[in-house]
Design a protein around this motif. Structure first.
Motif, PDB file in Angstrom:
ATOM      1  N   LEU A 109      44.889   7.347  69.416  1.00 25.02           N
ATOM      2  CA  LEU A 109      45.066   8.932  69.575  1.00 25.02           C
ATOM      3  C   LEU A 109      46.491   9.174  69.053  1.00 25.02           C
ATOM      4  CD1 LEU A 109      43.497   9.500  72.858  1.00 25.02           C
ATOM      5  CD2 LEU A 109      42.489   9.901  70.528  1.00 25.02           C
ATOM      6  N   ILE A 150      43.637   2.946  73.317  1.00 28.75           N
ATOM      7  CA  ILE A 150      43.348   4.353  73.118  1.00 28.75           C
ATOM      8  C   ILE A 150      44.649   5.123  72.777  1.00 28.75           C
ATOM      9  CG2 ILE A 150      42.837   6.207  74.420  1.00 28.75           C
ATOM     10  CD1 ILE A 150      40.942   4.584  76.060  1.00 28.75           C
ATOM     11  N   ILE A 198      50.979   9.797  73.465  1.00 30.02           N
ATOM     12  CA  ILE A 198      50.371  10.595  72.529  1.00 30.02           C
ATOM     13  C   ILE A 198      50.681  11.586  71.972  1.00 30.02           C
ATOM     14  CG2 ILE A 198      47.946  11.277  72.184  1.00 30.02           C
ATOM     15  CD1 ILE A 198      46.957   9.547  74.124  1.00 30.02           C
ATOM     16  N   TYR A 215      42.420  15.703  62.367  1.00 27.40           N
ATOM     17  CA  TYR A 215      42.601  14.549  63.494  1.00 27.40           C
ATOM     18  C   TYR A 215      41.606  13.656  63.655  1.00 27.40           C
ATOM     19  CZ  TYR A 215      46.693  17.777  64.836  1.00 27.40           C
ATOM     20  OH  TYR A 215      47.569  18.449  64.489  1.00 27.40           O
ATOM     21  N   ALA A 269      41.814   9.782  63.028  1.00 28.76           N
ATOM     22  CA  ALA A 269      41.470   8.789  63.940  1.00 28.76           C
ATOM     23  C   ALA A 269      40.598   7.615  63.111  1.00 28.76           C
ATOM     24  CB  ALA A 269      40.716   9.278  65.037  1.00 28.76           C
TER      25      ALA A 269
END
Length: 307
Positions: A9, A5, A136, A245, A249
């Motif tokens: 991110l 994750i 992140i 964004y 991803a």
């Protein structure tokens, strides 16, 4: 799973940076009624120049500066065609974009398949050590933060300032703007150059920080995704940022899926962002009201002041 994750991110912010910069620049140009489809070529030429200069001199600031200069030089060719000779915007943009791709191949020929070390990301004290959020949000390149600041300031400029409202008037009805005493051609020129600067920064970032190396085709359609993001975000900078964004991803989808252990053909995951671009454009285009309320009325239409 947590590491995956964080990887996706954090990588999304980095991967989205060139998309966001180029898309914001294109959005401002389109807000004045100019559709510049040479974004891919401008980014590619800037990426080649940035890598070549940085690799040879070790000075990334000089690399970025000359990359922006290369992108702006292409935008001036486009401006002469469109603003000076009232050439078709779509045809001119495609032609200049192809020129940029050709120049990128020429400029990068001697550097094919070379790599270099990317500068270290910023590490903000205390904030970068926060669990999950720290790596992140607070261990990114300075250009990544700059890109979001540009998106916010562009929103503020268009929505809250007199010059921003003038910019939108030029895009809605250049004849009325001209009759009110506004320099339509000059405003459009500045918007085109701003778009070129942003595309140049995006291209330079792609070849020196995101993937510090050069190979022909490095930009790989990012310019076209940036153009699509303008429509996806309905010409609104903060919506464009969200879209950038999201697509950032998606561009990391291949690595993320591999990290989870699932076996999915790499070709499918690599093509996913471009498939999503087509789907999103089709979905947004079906909403005629959404387009009509946000798209500049004079988009794609040339204007020559009456004497």
């Amino acid at each position: 799973m947590t590491d995956t994750i964080i990887f996706v991110l954090a990588g999304a912010f980095a991967t989205a940076t060139p998309l966001l910069l180029a898309a914001i620049g294109e959005a401002v140009a389109e807000k004045t009624g100019v559709m510049n489809l040479s974004v891919e070529g401008m980014m590619a030429f800037a990426a080649a120049v940035a890598f070549a200069v940085t690799y040879q001199t070790g000075n990334i600031v000089l690399g970025f500066g000359l990359a922006v200069g290369a992108s702006v030089s292409l935008s001036l060719v486009f401006s002469i065609l469109v603003l000076g000779f009232s050439a078709n915007q779509i045809v001119s943009g495609l032609a200049v974009g192809i020129l940029g791709l050709g120049l990128s191949s020429l400029a990068g020929r001697s550097f094919e398949n070379l790599t270099m070390m990317a500068p270290a990301n910023l590490s903000l004290p205390v904030l970068s050590d926060l669990p999950l959020v720290g790596p992140i949000l607070f261990r990114q390149s300075a250009i990544t933060y700059f890109a979001f600041a540009v998106a916010f300031l562009t929103w503020w400029f268009l929505a809250r300032t007199r010059h921003g409202r003038i910019t939108k008037v030029v895009g809605e009805d250049p004849a009325i703007a001209h009759n009110l005493g506004f320099a339509v051609i000059r405003i459009r020129l500045f918007a085109i150059i701003f778009g070129a600067v942003m595309s140049g920064l995006g291209g330079a970032y792609a070849s020196t920080i995101l993937t510090p190396g050069w190979s022909d085709g490095l930009i790989a359609g990012r310019g076209w995704i940036a153009v699509a993001l303008v429509v996806f975000g309905t010409w609104r900078p903060l919506r464009i940022a969200f879209g950038a964004y999201l697509f950032g991803a998606l561009l990391l989808g291949d690595l993320a899926v591999q990290a989870t252990g699932f076996s999915v053909p790499a070709q499918i995951m690599t093509s996913l962002p471009y498939v999503m671009t087509i789907v999103v454009l089709a979905a947004v285009s079906r909403n005629a009201l959404l387009i009509r309320l946000n798209a500049p009325v004079s988009l794609g239409q040339n204007f020559r002041p009456s004497k």
